[in-house]
Structure formats: C-alpha cells, structure tokens
Design a protein around this motif. Structure first.
Motif, PDB file in Angstrom:
ATOM      1  N   ILE A 107      24.108  44.246  35.691  1.00 42.57           N
ATOM      2  CA  ILE A 107      24.488  43.411  36.833  1.00 42.57           C
ATOM      3  C   ILE A 107      26.006  43.293  36.816  1.00 42.57           C
ATOM      4  O   ILE A 107      26.593  42.981  35.776  1.00 42.57           O
ATOM      5  CB  ILE A 107      23.859  42.006  36.724  1.00 42.57           C
ATOM      6  CG1 ILE A 107      22.338  42.118  36.614  1.00 42.57           C
ATOM      7  CG2 ILE A 107      24.284  41.132  37.899  1.00 42.57           C
ATOM      8  CD1 ILE A 107      21.658  40.821  36.216  1.00 42.57           C
ATOM      9  N   TYR A 108      26.637  43.527  37.961  1.00 44.82           N
ATOM     10  CA  TYR A 108      28.090  43.438  38.055  1.00 44.82           C
ATOM     11  C   TYR A 108      28.474  42.331  39.027  1.00 44.82           C
ATOM     12  O   TYR A 108      27.967  42.273  40.154  1.00 44.82           O
ATOM     13  CB  TYR A 108      28.680  44.769  38.540  1.00 44.82           C
ATOM     14  CG  TYR A 108      28.535  45.865  37.521  1.00 44.82           C
ATOM     15  CD1 TYR A 108      29.499  46.053  36.540  1.00 44.82           C
ATOM     16  CD2 TYR A 108      27.433  46.702  37.532  1.00 44.82           C
ATOM     17  CE1 TYR A 108      29.365  47.058  35.589  1.00 44.82           C
ATOM     18  CE2 TYR A 108      27.290  47.714  36.585  1.00 44.82           C
ATOM     19  CZ  TYR A 108      28.263  47.878  35.623  1.00 44.82           C
ATOM     20  OH  TYR A 108      28.130  48.869  34.685  1.00 44.82           O
ATOM     21  N   VAL A 109      29.351  41.439  38.579  1.00 37.79           N
ATOM     22  CA  VAL A 109      29.902  40.365  39.404  1.00 37.79           C
ATOM     23  C   VAL A 109      31.411  40.329  39.188  1.00 37.79           C
ATOM     24  O   VAL A 109      31.908  40.830  38.172  1.00 37.79           O
ATOM     25  CB  VAL A 109      29.290  38.990  39.063  1.00 37.79           C
ATOM     26  CG1 VAL A 109      27.789  38.983  39.280  1.00 37.79           C
ATOM     27  CG2 VAL A 109      29.595  38.574  37.634  1.00 37.79           C
ATOM     28  N   ASP A 110      32.124  39.755  40.122  1.00 37.66           N
ATOM     29  CA  ASP A 110      33.563  39.548  39.964  1.00 37.66           C
ATOM     30  C   ASP A 110      33.822  38.074  39.723  1.00 37.66           C
ATOM     31  O   ASP A 110      33.278  37.218  40.441  1.00 37.66           O
ATOM     32  CB  ASP A 110      34.329  39.987  41.225  1.00 37.66           C
ATOM     33  CG  ASP A 110      34.301  41.496  41.415  1.00 37.66           C
ATOM     34  OD1 ASP A 110      34.185  42.222  40.408  1.00 37.66           O
ATOM     35  OD2 ASP A 110      34.394  41.934  42.565  1.00 37.66           O
ATOM     36  N   ASP A 111      34.650  37.776  38.719  1.00 37.54           N
ATOM     37  CA  ASP A 111      35.000  36.381  38.477  1.00 37.54           C
ATOM     38  C   ASP A 111      36.049  35.945  39.509  1.00 37.54           C
ATOM     39  O   ASP A 111      36.531  36.768  40.303  1.00 37.54           O
ATOM     40  CB  ASP A 111      35.410  36.145  37.024  1.00 37.54           C
ATOM     41  CG  ASP A 111      36.819  36.560  36.664  1.00 37.54           C
ATOM     42  OD1 ASP A 111      37.612  36.932  37.546  1.00 37.54           O
ATOM     43  OD2 ASP A 111      37.150  36.505  35.463  1.00 37.54           O
ATOM     44  N   PRO A 112      36.421  34.663  39.551  1.00 38.78           N
ATOM     45  CA  PRO A 112      37.361  34.181  40.567  1.00 38.78           C
ATOM     46  C   PRO A 112      38.738  34.836  40.511  1.00 38.78           C
ATOM     47  O   PRO A 112      39.504  34.741  41.464  1.00 38.78           O
ATOM     48  CB  PRO A 112      37.465  32.682  40.275  1.00 38.78           C
ATOM     49  CG  PRO A 112      36.188  32.343  39.604  1.00 38.78           C
ATOM     50  CD  PRO A 112      35.850  33.556  38.777  1.00 38.78           C
TER      51      PRO A 112
END
Length: 129
Positions: A107-112
């Motif tokens: 799973i790939y997400v971008d942090d703030p």
C-alpha cells in the motif's frame, strides 16, 4: 560487523504536528519519545522503543531545509493489509496498491510533506518477512 539495528529516519516537515498526526493515524501505538525547540526549529522523536521518525520543522517558513538528499519512500512491514486499507479509508487517506510475488499487498500513501510511505504485508511463505 558493527551494525546493531536500524533506528530512525530524519525528516523535515512543513508542519510537525500535522505530520505527527498522520503517522499517529497509521501507527496508533507510536508515541512522542522526546521533543524540543532550539535554534529556530522544533523537533520530535516519534515512534516506538526501537524505531522512530526524527521530525523537524523550521519555525521561519522561509528557511530551506539543509537536507541535500531526497528520500524516495519509507517502507514499513505491517501485519494486516486489509485492516490498514480500512483505516486509510476511514480517515480519507488516498492510497494505491501494488502486488508482487513475495507480498500479499503493498500500500502506498503520501505523508503531508510529500514523502511516499510503503506499507507492506508479506506472504507467510516469504523467508525474509
């Protein structure tokens, strides 16, 4: 060999509190190990007993981070990708999925701050999980 363990990642943040909250959402068991303010910047060690993110925010927004490198992504091994996807959905965090032979799910997400975070659950048969 003198290597003991991987301890931390140092990351500059636009807003330290927003970045901490993002990682707190992903990893609710993490806590603030130490924090302070000195020489025009705030810092926080946020994680758990053996690993933490060293988060830094310059108080003067015109100050540019002295970091010369770029982290492509940070990878974390997770136990349950379905539960993580549910948590991300529940919190309105966009993500993408990638499957590879050794994993159940990546799973790939971008942090703030724009750093990509990889959350990977390995297949039980994968030797190096």
């Amino acid at each position: 060999m003198n290597f003991h363990r991987f301890e931390h990642i140092n990351q500059s943040c636009k807003n330290l509190d927003v970045t901490r909250q993002f990682y707190q959402t992903l990893f609710p068991q993490w806590y603030v190990r130490a924090e302070g303010e000195e020489d025009g910047w705030k810092w926080m060690h946020f994680g758990e007993r053996q690993f933490y993110l060293s988060l830094n925010q310059y108080l003067d927004s015109s100050t540019v981070s002295p970091s010369m490198g770029h982290v492509d992504h940070i990878g974390f091994v997770i136990e349950n990708s379905e539960a993580m996807k549910a948590l991300l959905d529940e919190n309105g965090i966009d993500y993408s999925i990638y499957i590879s032979p050794e994993t159940k799910c990546r799973i790939y997400v971008d942090d703030p701050d724009g750093t990509q975070v990889e959350l990977v659950e390995y297949n039980e048969s994968y030797e190096l999980k």
